[in-house]
Enzyme design. Sequence first.
Site, mmCIF file in Angstrom:
data_model
loop_
_atom_site.group_PDB
_atom_site.id
_atom_site.type_symbol
_atom_site.label_atom_id
_atom_site.label_comp_id
_atom_site.label_asym_id
_atom_site.label_seq_id
_atom_site.Cartn_x
_atom_site.Cartn_y
_atom_site.Cartn_z
ATOM 1 C CB ALA A 219 53.181 115.528 -18.565
ATOM 2 C CG ASP B 197 43.502 119.265 -24.055
ATOM 3 O OD1 ASP B 197 43.559 119.430 -22.815
ATOM 4 O OD2 ASP B 197 42.871 120.018 -24.814
ATOM 5 C CB ALA C 5 49.704 114.103 -21.716
ATOM 6 C CE1 TYR D 50 41.101 107.518 -36.454
ATOM 7 C CE2 TYR D 50 40.208 105.819 -37.888
ATOM 8 C CZ TYR D 50 40.020 106.923 -37.091
ATOM 9 O OH TYR D 50 38.762 107.434 -36.897
ATOM 10 C CG ASP E 105 44.105 116.406 -38.865
ATOM 11 O OD1 ASP E 105 45.118 116.217 -38.165
ATOM 12 O OD2 ASP E 105 42.959 116.447 -38.400
ATOM 13 C CG HIS F 155 44.247 108.943 -39.311
ATOM 14 N ND1 HIS F 155 45.376 108.662 -38.577
ATOM 15 C CD2 HIS F 155 43.613 109.946 -38.646
ATOM 16 C CE1 HIS F 155 45.422 109.453 -37.522
ATOM 17 N NE2 HIS F 155 44.363 110.249 -37.546
ATOM 18 C CE LYS G 175 31.814 110.187 -48.060
ATOM 19 N NZ LYS G 175 30.393 110.076 -48.466
ATOM 20 C CG LEU H 7 29.028 89.637 -47.241
ATOM 21 C CD1 LEU H 7 29.999 90.489 -48.057
ATOM 22 C CD2 LEU H 7 29.421 88.158 -47.318
ATOM 23 N NE ARG I 250 22.772 111.875 -46.301
ATOM 24 C CZ ARG I 250 22.961 110.683 -45.728
ATOM 25 N NH1 ARG I 250 24.145 110.109 -45.810
ATOM 26 N NH2 ARG I 250 21.968 110.085 -45.097
#
Length: 598
Positions: free
Chosen positions: A119, A122, A124, A286, A342, A347, A440, A491, A575
């Site tokens: 608890a 960070d 939490a 996610y 990660d 994700h 990516k 779209l 980029r």
Amino acid sequence: MLNLSSSAHCRSYRFSSSSSAYPTSSHCGQHRSAVSSISPKQLLSTKVCAHSNRKTLWSVVCMQEGVVAATATPIGNKTPSKKLKDDLLSVESPMECKDTDRFDIKRNESTVSITVVGASGDLAKKKIFPALFALYYEDCLPEHFTIYGYARSKMTDAELRNMVSQTLTCRIDKRENCDEKMEQFLKRCFYHSGQYDSQDNFTELDKKLKEHEGGRVSNRLFYLSIPPNIFIDAVRCATLSASSANGWTRVIVEKPFGRDSESSAALTNSLKQYLEEDQIFRIDHYLGKELVENLSVLRFSNLIFEPLWSRQYIRNVQLIFSEDFGTEGRGGYFDNYGIIRDIMQNHLLQILALFAMETPVSLDAEDIRNEKVKVLRSMRPLQLENVVIGQYKSHTRGGVNYPGYTDDKTVPKDSLTPTFAAAALFIDNARWDGVPFLMKAGKALHNKRAEIRVQFRHVPGNLYNRNFGTDLDQATNELVIRVQPDEAIYLKINNKVPGLGMRLDRSNLNLLYSTRYSKEIPDAYERLLLDAIEGERRLFIRSDELDAAWALFTPVLKELEEKKIIPEYYPYGSRGPVGAHYLAARYNVRWGDVGLEK
């Protein structure tokens, strides 16, 4: 035990238009079950009976397929809704419905005790406690609930409440009674200090939980907001010393779920020494994002998309994740995992599976997860030639010097851990054969975004090719689902520019959430915490799903580490590595987030 204390408006599935809303049913009537703690044996019977200990108040109605209903007769000056709060319904088998004299209303009321293990950390402070408060603010938590913080730090209840209060915020669109709500919420928060591997400390926690549960049916949720190396100790102590004796016990486990197939399997086997699979809730936040949740709705409830969702019309799919900051002092943790473990292995791969799965039999959690597993098992293991890795280096821009990855004091100077990766994956099934799925992900890039980009095939024999010249990508239709920030679905279509000439323009049909919907979008942790409390597993990761995901990435991760592949260096704020563009070009693809945005 049937829990009726959560607000009906908290989870409501309805169709809405700009002029009106037509409620169809609360979530209890659709793919979620409100009867969260009926035992499997009770569900063997197709009839469920509801009653209270006051025969004069409630008429018992037994209905087919587990539907619970009751008719109420007002007594005195109390309304039926008031009595509903006072006399919580219970669910029993038909045989148990015969005997109502032994029914003890206090014994059969339920309570939920939520213990945040770790608890003082960070996660939490910044995510879990604020999400719990948001659920309380929206009346989504049960009537009887208690929140306990558990960590090694010495702290009083008052100190915990003061710490938690610093991060609580109210909904932008609902600020009334904010201070009052905060005060009420904080009164439900308590703290217990203890070691993560001490059964005695968890036994003390159990005693405190029982005091607050007050003889009710106790349901307990443990959120492990701690490093993975102490998961098993905490699970062992919690299950042996602080499990519920008469309700359910569930454990939420944060990623990472191991570093490869072997360590992940070992973690799963260790967890299953103390827990059943349906007690383990592996969280990937996610999957709780609004736009990820909307993926299946977009595809399966709109006729225009489902026929196009295949190799016949889709040229490639891109899953892009970028952050405009570096490790920021978290390099010690990150260096042990890297960007592939990660972000990509969990994700992005989870989003890919949801995107590419076949139509499930129903919205039931197991039906959806079955289809996701089929997708993952149909994918080719990732090959080294289809991977590009990079690592950001220091860069000076606008007179400001931005440090490189190895400038972080918590990172070894000779670290080869990638902070950027691009990969091409393929699904070998009839729907997606030959379609490249490009991923990516990177840190310290030029912007922050997470999105899915679906590039459709060129129009065969396009009459207007001469208007586009040689760059046919300018004429490609593209569906973009922006997960964050500024959630949107748009779209890209080709359109004639008004005028006497024939000049074409690329325009967006845009659904920007902030413009269309006034309601603030809930944080992903709110949705996932509520799912765990309700026993809804649709957005949590099953063990065989985890095995299939690691099987795709483990071989290339081992090859990268064994061969000590040197990452391509890229400036902070750029980029990313040039190699990512060569990888896409190999499959005749141009990254959708580069060059084509206005």
